[in-house]
Design an enzyme around this catalytic site. Structure first.
Site, PDB file in Angstrom:
ATOM      1  N   CYS A   1      -2.344   9.576   2.146  1.00 21.22           N
ATOM      2  CA  CYS A   1      -1.987   8.889   0.894  1.00 21.22           C
ATOM      3  C   CYS A   1      -3.015   9.186  -0.188  1.00 21.22           C
ATOM      4  CB  CYS A   1      -1.863   7.385   1.119  1.00 21.22           C
ATOM      5  SG  CYS A   1      -3.287   6.655   1.940  1.00 21.22           S
TER       6      CYS A   1
ATOM      7  N   GLU B   1       0.886  -1.171   0.000  1.00 23.20           N
ATOM      8  CA  GLU B   1       0.000   0.000   0.000  1.00 23.20           C
ATOM      9  C   GLU B   1       0.916   1.212   0.000  1.00 23.20           C
ATOM     10  OE1 GLU B   1      -3.241   0.081  -0.193  1.00 23.20           O
ATOM     11  OE2 GLU B   1      -3.675  -2.031   0.096  1.00 23.20           O
TER      12      GLU B   1
HETATM   13  P1  NDP Z   1       7.889   5.370   4.896  1.00 27.96           P
HETATM   14  O1  NDP Z   1       7.970   4.628   3.629  1.00 27.96           O
HETATM   15  O2  NDP Z   1       8.978   6.302   5.248  1.00 27.96           O
HETATM   16  O3  NDP Z   1       7.776   4.339   6.132  1.00 27.96           O
HETATM   17  C1  NDP Z   1       6.764   3.389   6.233  1.00 27.96           C
HETATM   18  C2  NDP Z   1       7.175   2.333   7.234  1.00 27.96           C
HETATM   19  O4  NDP Z   1       8.274   1.590   6.709  1.00 27.96           O
HETATM   20  C3  NDP Z   1       7.663   2.912   8.559  1.00 27.96           C
HETATM   21  O5  NDP Z   1       7.280   2.084   9.619  1.00 27.96           O
HETATM   22  C4  NDP Z   1       9.159   2.893   8.366  1.00 27.96           C
HETATM   23  O6  NDP Z   1       9.872   2.906   9.554  1.00 27.96           O
HETATM   24  C5  NDP Z   1       9.313   1.576   7.660  1.00 27.96           C
HETATM   25  N1  NDP Z   1      10.589   1.407   6.973  1.00 27.96           N
HETATM   26  C6  NDP Z   1      11.488   2.351   6.582  1.00 27.96           C
HETATM   27  N2  NDP Z   1      12.534   1.770   5.947  1.00 27.96           N
HETATM   28  C7  NDP Z   1      12.297   0.442   5.942  1.00 27.96           C
HETATM   29  C8  NDP Z   1      13.002  -0.682   5.433  1.00 27.96           C
HETATM   30  N3  NDP Z   1      14.175  -0.561   4.793  1.00 27.96           N
HETATM   31  N4  NDP Z   1      12.468  -1.915   5.593  1.00 27.96           N
HETATM   32  C9  NDP Z   1      11.272  -2.068   6.215  1.00 27.96           C
HETATM   33  N5  NDP Z   1      10.569  -1.037   6.731  1.00 27.96           N
HETATM   34  C10 NDP Z   1      11.072   0.204   6.589  1.00 27.96           C
HETATM   35  O7  NDP Z   1       6.482   6.090   4.885  1.00 27.96           O
HETATM   36  P2  NDP Z   1       5.909   7.125   5.938  1.00 27.96           P
HETATM   37  O8  NDP Z   1       5.865   6.515   7.285  1.00 27.96           O
HETATM   38  O9  NDP Z   1       6.610   8.419   5.777  1.00 27.96           O
HETATM   39  O10 NDP Z   1       4.385   7.259   5.444  1.00 27.96           O
HETATM   40  C11 NDP Z   1       4.015   8.090   4.421  1.00 27.96           C
HETATM   41  C12 NDP Z   1       3.861   7.312   3.124  1.00 27.96           C
HETATM   42  O11 NDP Z   1       2.923   6.272   3.300  1.00 27.96           O
HETATM   43  C13 NDP Z   1       3.312   8.169   2.002  1.00 27.96           C
HETATM   44  O12 NDP Z   1       4.014   7.877   0.812  1.00 27.96           O
HETATM   45  C14 NDP Z   1       1.861   7.731   1.888  1.00 27.96           C
HETATM   46  O13 NDP Z   1       1.311   7.940   0.626  1.00 27.96           O
HETATM   47  C15 NDP Z   1       1.980   6.286   2.241  1.00 27.96           C
HETATM   48  N6  NDP Z   1       0.686   5.762   2.690  1.00 27.96           N
HETATM   49  C16 NDP Z   1      -0.009   4.910   1.864  1.00 27.96           C
HETATM   50  C17 NDP Z   1      -1.267   4.463   2.231  1.00 27.96           C
HETATM   51  C18 NDP Z   1      -2.062   3.556   1.352  1.00 27.96           C
HETATM   52  O14 NDP Z   1      -3.089   3.049   1.785  1.00 27.96           O
HETATM   53  N7  NDP Z   1      -1.650   3.293   0.128  1.00 27.96           N
HETATM   54  C19 NDP Z   1      -1.880   4.880   3.505  1.00 27.96           C
HETATM   55  C20 NDP Z   1      -1.061   5.759   4.282  1.00 27.96           C
HETATM   56  C21 NDP Z   1       0.179   6.166   3.880  1.00 27.96           C
HETATM   57  P3  NDP Z   1      10.426   4.343  10.116  1.00 27.96           P
HETATM   58  O15 NDP Z   1       9.257   5.249  10.233  1.00 27.96           O
HETATM   59  O16 NDP Z   1      10.965   3.961  11.427  1.00 27.96           O
HETATM   60  O17 NDP Z   1      11.450   4.815   9.122  1.00 27.96           O
END
Ligand code: NDP
Length: 498
Positions: free
Chosen positions: A276, A242
């Site tokens: 998102c 997602e």
């Molecule tokens: P990120 O991609 O920065 O992070 C998402 C999650 O992945 C966090 O828990 C993050 O941890 C974790 N993460 C980071 N690096 C890794 C890795 N190498 N391996 C595994 N996990 C990892 O997104 P955001 O938290 O900034 O959220 C915003 C984004 O999410 C936007 O692009 C938005 O569009 C999308 N989104 C999509 C939705 C949908 O339904 N399609 C709904 C809501 C949001 P950490 O925070 O600790 O870095």
């Protein structure tokens, strides 16, 4: 907001700061690879117990968890506000939406995933055939901070209802919310650690991807999604993606202009644009462009960020402020006009609503996720041009169409996981509807029957009822049987209907 890691006696921890005040809001452990593996191991034992409970018993316990969240919703909403900055009333709305989906998942899991008979064919008429959907065991859920309850629950509730244990890695910006949710679950289901949390940075998420989980449900940015897929590829762990979006709204000449502007203002500015499914681009029929823009600006002027009573909060991630600033400045440099807001709209973590017109098609403000309270409005000749421009982007998450007569027609032409007609984001609030995207927005679905099946694998079973009068899969097959089978194939498949 920004977190820092410190080492205390060998174990590392990190701080979470309130994005509006900069004050420390909590300190959490950094789960490393060994710690994540240990939690996943524990979850495997719990998963067996949970799966063996069956649908009805699981539903009873999920209902208890739902009641527990409902009782604590004020505290949870305050925690969301403190960790990521959205107004408490918006946080309560988010929780309410999450509860709706949790209820739906618990109520419908048996119907969607339970064993059912399917028809066999003429050649396999001697077999009874059934299909059922079995849990993977332990599912890892990785969530973002922008909707720290609604978004992870969209995966967690459905994975649990399907019979899996879940290990949840919340964003490092909202770990307290993750801990709160798992604590509430433990109060409702004290028997086994069926739903657990691991906290930390991206490395903790990476460790979860490499652990012994049966599937990863990821919600986050497209860039991180690619890293998650690469890590999961090592063990061929299936993934649900997602990811991000650059959602558009289309306003046709026959639209209710006031309603469309209201939806655009909420869709683009609520949660400070950090959604998102946020409306980031708007394509408006030339006949109503002027009146729509006037209405949009008037309504958007009533919204501001920064005061305690403001309708929108701070930008949660400090680095996102730079992206928003760059997109606005770049657009203006290329000739765009800011009708409200603009380059001066940014003060620290707060960004005031910004409406841009005349934005270059290739500008990042038009092609890349902004994740800030910025709306780009573009005049189009007709709906053909609107559809073409919406579909030109790499993302395909949600979309919105305002039209009194042509909504369904326009919606049917859009390449996106969903379209809401004459409302913003309604599709994500109907529990029976799937939510997810295409292209750079990811694949797989949460919510609805598809969301339940996402966290289960199909298991097909046949039971021979009587020996086949036409034994085919045996070396005892004779030339006569071959001839009869050949004749049957010709009759069954040799003629087209037309
Ligand atoms: P990120 O991609 O920065 O992070 C998402 C999650 O992945 C966090 O828990 C993050 O941890 C974790 N993460 C980071 N690096 C890794 C890795 N190498 N391996 C595994 N996990 C990892 O997104 P955001 O938290 O900034 O959220 C915003 C984004 O999410 C936007 O692009 C938005 O569009 C999308 N989104 C999509 C939705 C949908 O339904 N399609 C709904 C809501 C949001 P950490 O925070 O600790 O870095």
């Amino acid at each position: 907001m920004a977190t820092s890691t410190t080492t205390t006696g060998g174990a590392t921890t990190f701080e979470v700061r309130n994005p509006a005040t900069g004050e420390v809001a909590g300190v959490f452990p950094n789960h490393d690879r060994a710690a994540v593996d240990a939690v996943v191991d524990r979850a495997h034992a719990a998963a067996e117990w949970w799966a063996a409970l069956g649908f009805a018993e699981r539903a009873r316990r999920l209902d208890r968890w739902r009641a527990e969240i409902t009782r604590g919703r004020n505290e949870l909403a305050q925690l969301i506000h403190t960790e990521m900055g959205k107004p408490v009333s918006d946080a309560k709305l988010e929780i309410a939406m999450g509860l709706e989906h949790l209820k739906w998942a618990a109520r419908n899991a048996h119907k969607v995933l339970g064993r059912r008979s399917v028809r066999s064919s003429l050649l396999t008429i001697n077999h009874a055939a059934t299909v059922e959907y079995r849990p993977y065991g332990v599912v890892g859920v990785i969530g973002p901070w922008n909707y720290p309850v609604f978004t992870p629950l969209s995966s967690v509730s459905f994975a649990l209802a399907a019979g899996n244990a879940v290990v949840f890695k919340p964003s490092e910006y909202t770990p307290g919310v993750g801990v709160w949710l798992t604590d509430a679950f433990a109060r409702a289901v004290p028997e086994q650690p069926v739903f657990e949390v691991v906290t930390g940075s991206g490395e903790t998420g990476n460790a979860l991807c490499r652990s012994d989980v049966g599937k990863i449900g990821f919600t986050g940015s497209t860039a991180t999604g690619k890293r998650v897929m690469a890590a999961c590829a090592e063990n061929l762990t299936p993934v649900l993606m997602e990811c991000g979006g650059k959602d558009a709204m289309i306003v046709d000449a026959d639209a209710d202009i006031r309603a469309a502007a209201e939806a655009a203002v909420w869709g683009g500015l609520s949660n400070a644009g950090q959604t998102c499914l946020a409306v980031e681009r708007i394509y408006v029929h030339a006949d109503v462009y002027g009146v729509f823009v006037g209405e949009l600006v008037m309504q958007a002027r009533a919204i501001d960020a920064g005061r305690p009573e403001s309708k929108i909060g701070p930008i949660t991630m400090p680095k996102q402020v730079d992206i928003i600033r760059h997109q606005i400045e770049d657009a203006v440099l290329r000739g765009a006009r800011a009708l409200i807001g603009g380059p001066d709209a940014i003060d620290g973590q707060f960004v005031q609503p910004t409406i841009l017109v005349d934005v270059d098609d290739d500008a990042p403000a038009m092609t890349e996720e902004t994740f800030g309270p910025v709306l780009v409005v573009t005049k189009v000749r007709d709906m053909d041009e609107a559809v073409e421009r919406v579909d030109a982007g790499v993302y395909g998450l949600g979309s919105t169409v305002f039209s009194r007569r042509h909504g369904r027609l326009i919606a049917g032409r859009l390449r996106a996981g969903a379209t809401s007609i004459n409302a913003f984001v309604a599709h994500a609030t109907v529990p029976a509807l799937p939510l997810g995207g295409v292209g750079a927005s990811g694949f797989g679905r949460v919510h609805g029957p598809d969301g339940l099946r996402e966290f289960a694998y199909a298991k097909a079973t046949t039971r021979q009822l009587f020996p086949s009068p036409l034994p085919l899969t045996t070396f005892r097959r004779t030339a006569v049987i071959d001839a009869v089978a050949d004749r049957l194939v010709a009759v069954l498949h040799g003629r087209s209907r037309s």
